[in-house]
Enzyme design. Structure first.
Site: not given
Ligand code: IPE
Ligand code: IPE
Ligand code: MG
Length: 247
Positions: A27, A75
Site C-alpha cells: 500500500d 479496488n
Molecule cells: C489494500 O489497499 C489493497 C491492496 C494493497 C491491494 P487499499 O489502499 O485498497 O486499502 P484501503 O482502501 O486503504 O483500506
Molecule cells: C496500493 O496503493 C495499490 C493498490 C491498492 C492497487 P494505493 O493505490 O492504495 O496507494 P494509496 O493508499 O492511495 O497511497
Molecule cells: Mg491504499
C-alpha cells in the site's frame, strides 16, 4: 547479505530462523506518486518494481512463502482508468515474469477470483501458475481480485455443495479441513503480516489465515520499501514472543 554496503546498518536478522510465511499489503503507491506530482499510475509502476525487488530478495534469503496483496475485491471502486492501468501493469509484469521464470525460479500462485479479470490477464495468470508447478523454492502468492470475506463465502459454498453431493459431512468439518477450501489450501498461515504506508488495518486481507499472525506496520510507502525495510520487519518479528494462548 551482499545488498548492504555498511554492515553496521544491517537490522539484526537471524537468517537461520526466518518466518515460514510473510504476507505484505503493498500500500501507498498513490501517495508516493502524489508526493512527486506524478499520476497515480506512476506510483503503481514504482510499486511493481518494489515487488520485483522484494520477491527476489525473499527467494535469495530462503523464505518459503511470500503472499502479496495486489488488487482487492474493493479496488474496483477506483476510477476506471486507474483500474485499467493496474491491470496493464499486471499483464506487463507477468509477461516479463514468464520469460524469466526459468532463471528466477520463483513459484507463483494467484489467490482471488480470476474470472472477473480480462481474458488476456486471466490466461497469463493460469500460464504462470502452470509453468510454476515445475519449480520448487520460494512460493509467491499474488492476491488478485482477492477479498478475505469473499474467499470464506466461496469456501462455505464449495463445502455446502460437497455436502449436498454426499462428498463431505458437516459433522466432520474442522478448521484444517475448511482451510482446504480456501485459495490458500496447502499453504501454512502467514507468520508475519506487513503493512507499509501508515494504515493500520487489514482491508480484507487474509482474515482467516492471519488469525494468529504477528503484525508490523510502517509509515514507509510501498514504492520506497526495500530489503532494509523488510529486514527491519523481520528483526522486529524475531523479538516477538508468540504464545498462541499458552504461557
Ligand atoms: C489494500 O489497499 C489493497 C491492496 C494493497 C491491494 P487499499 O489502499 O485498497 O486499502 P484501503 O482502501 O486503504 O483500506
Ligand atoms: C496500493 O496503493 C495499490 C493498490 C491498492 C492497487 P494505493 O493505490 O492504495 O496507494 P494509496 O493508499 O492511495 O497511497
Ligand atoms: Mg491504499
Amino acid at each position: 547479505m551482499a545488498f548492504f554496503k555498511k554492515r553496521e546498518n544491517i537490522p539484526e536478522v537471524d537468517f537461520q530462523h526466518l518466518p515460514h510465511h510473510v504476507a505484505i499489503i503493498m500500500d501507498g503507491n498513490g501517495r508516493w506518486a502524489k508526493a512527486r506530482g506524478l499520476p497515480r499510475k506512476a506510483g503503481h509502476a514504482a510499486g511493481a518494481e518494489t515487488f520485483r525487488t522484494i520477491a527476489t530478495y525473499c527467494r535469495d534469503i530462503g523464505l518459503e512463502y511470500l503472499t502479496v496483496y495486489a488488487f482487492s475485491t474493493e479496488n474496483w471502486k477506483r476510477p476506471a482508468d486507474e483500474v485499467a492501468s493496474i491491470m496493464d501493469l499486471l499483464e506487463k509484469y507477468l509477461v516479463e515474469a514468464i520469460g524469466k521464470i526459468e532463471r528466477d525460479r520463483v513459484k507463483m500462485k494467484f489467490f482471488g477470483d480470476l474470472s472477473q479479470l480480462n481474458e488476456r490477464l486471466r490466461r497469463l495468470c493460469l500460464e504462470t501458475e502452470e509453468i510454476s508447478k515445475r519449480y520448487e523454492g520460494c512460493q509467491v502468492n499474488i492476491c488478485l481480485n482477492y477479498g478475505g470475506r469473499d474467499e470464506i463465502v466461496r469456501a462455505a459454498r464449495a463445502f455446502a455443495a460437497d455436502c449436498a453431493a454426499g462428498r463431505a459431512d458437516p459433522a466432520a468439518l474442522s478448521e484444517e479441513s475448511f482451510s482446504d477450501y480456501l485459495y490458500s489450501a496447502g499453504v501454512p498461515d502467514p507468520d508475519l503480516v506487513i503493512r507499509p504506508s501508515g494504515e493500520q488495518r487489514l482491508s480484507n486481507f487474509l482474515p482467516w489465515q492471519s488469525a494468529y499472525a504477528e503484525f508490523y506496520f510502517t509509515d514507509v510507502l510501498w514504492p520506497d520499501f526495500d530489503q532494509r525495510e523488510l529486514c527491519r520487519a523481520l528483526a522486529v518479528y524475531q523479538r516477538r514472543s508468540r504464545r498462541y494462548g499458552g504461557v
